[in-house]
Design an enzyme around this catalytic site. Structure first.
Site, PDB file in Angstrom:
ATOM      1  N   ASP A  62       0.708  -0.952   0.393  1.00  0.00           N
ATOM      2  CA  ASP A  62      -0.099   0.099  -0.028  1.00  0.00           C
ATOM      3  C   ASP A  62       1.044   0.960   0.391  1.00  0.00           C
ATOM      4  OD1 ASP A  62      -2.021  -2.480  -0.044  1.00  0.00           O
ATOM      5  OD2 ASP A  62      -2.646  -0.766   1.928  1.00  0.00           O
ATOM      6  N   HIS A  70       4.732  -7.508  -0.538  1.00  0.00           N
ATOM      7  CA  HIS A  70       4.345  -8.820  -1.080  1.00  0.00           C
ATOM      8  C   HIS A  70       5.164  -8.813  -2.020  1.00  0.00           C
ATOM      9  CE1 HIS A  70       1.209  -9.524   2.151  1.00  0.00           C
ATOM     10  NE2 HIS A  70       1.814  -8.575   2.199  1.00  0.00           N
ATOM     11  N   SER A 113       8.597   3.432   4.943  1.00  0.00           N
ATOM     12  CA  SER A 113       9.592   3.764   4.087  1.00  0.00           C
ATOM     13  C   SER A 113       9.423   3.553   2.246  1.00  0.00           C
ATOM     14  CB  SER A 113      10.934   2.296   4.148  1.00  0.00           C
ATOM     15  OG  SER A 113      12.028   3.574   3.571  1.00  0.00           O
TER      16      SER A 113
END
Length: 283
Positions: free
Chosen positions: A93, A149, A250
């Site tokens: 995200d 992911h 980050s």
């Protein structure tokens, strides 16, 4: 005070701060399990940021044993469906900082600022594989989901820890710090996919307590700050499988070889993306 002046002051403050010392302090604080302390941190965070806990496996933010466990909470699988077929799934995200073609070995950081693959990848022998390829840089804000992911299925080939500074990686810093992503501490991961090789680069930042992968655990903070190859089994991870996590926020940079990735025509700097969303497709 103009935005440019505020940006320069923000960068100056980061330069004088003991960046690694601050980040190690954050690492320790976010792992405290004393209920009163971890709940204090969680309560303060929820006052600052809007967090949709209905997406989480554990919906009660105060039932996590530490602030870090709350921050890196798992989501329900149905909360982030993974794009099927030849789609490149967003690994996180976040918000796209920049994306597009790698011009020779040069990547765009922000308007007027560029850096090279050799700098980003610390002169790894496989860096040239991505000359003329494609890249996407995605920034994770503090309120985002912080697990990373796989964008496509791949077999792990290499993991490299690269020491560096810990500047913030927000837009203001990207505009004012030359070669930001090539100067910050980072973890390089290289994979072999059905369409060729690709890399997922985890870039550290100020207050990022640690970066971890599912095969090596916490890689930072590192006991020895030198470029280090981390041994790992030749494991295969499916698209959408967890690769690692940021313990605080980050940036992730995706790299694909030339003529392998086609980004969605509406994907651009400023695009807000979610894990699993199709960023483009592979060929």
């Amino acid at each position: 005070m103009s935005e440019a002046v505020r940006g320069r002051l923000f960068v100056w403050l980061q330069q004088v701060l003991p960046q690694h010392g601050v980040s190690r302090l954050v690492f320790a604080m976010t792992r405290v399990r004393a209920p009163w302390f971890k709940n204090l941190l969680t309560r303060g965070f929820l006052k600052l940021f809007s967090v949709d806990m209905t997406e989480a496996v554990e919906t009660d933010p105060y039932r996590y044993s530490s602030f870090n466990e709350f921050f890196t909470r798992a989501l329900r699988p149905e909360a982030r469906p993974i794009a099927a077929g030849p789609a490149i799934a967003s690994p996180v995200d976040g918000m796209v900082s920049e994306c597009g073609a790698i011009e020779g070995d040069s990547l765009l950081q922000a308007k007027g600022r560029r850096y090279t693959l050799a700098e980003l990848l610390a002169e790894q022998p496989w860096a040239q594989r991505f000359d003329g390829g494609s890249f996407a840089t995605i920034y994770l804000a503090p309120f985002n989901y912080h697990r990373i992911h796989m964008p496509v299925r791949g077999r792990l080939l290499d993991t490299v820890y690269v020491p560096g500074r810990l500047f913030s990686v927000n837009a203001a810093t990207a505009r004012h710090v030359p070669r930001l992503f090539a100067r910050n501490e980072r973890v390089l991961t290289l994979f072999e996919g059905e369409f060729g090789q690709f890399a997922v680069v985890l870039v550290g930042a100020l207050n990022v307590g640690s970066m971890a992968t599912v095969w090596a655990g916490d890689i930072t903070p590192a006991a020895r700050r030198a470029v280090t190859h981390i041994s790992a089994p030749g494991m295969v991870l499916d698209k959408g499988a967890e690769l690692g996590r940021f313990n605080m926020g980050s940036t992730v940079i995706l790299l694909f070889e030339a003529n392998r990735a086609r980004w969605h025509p509406l994907l651009r700097a400023g695009s807000v993306v979610q894990l699993g969303q199709a960023l483009g497709s592979v060929a």
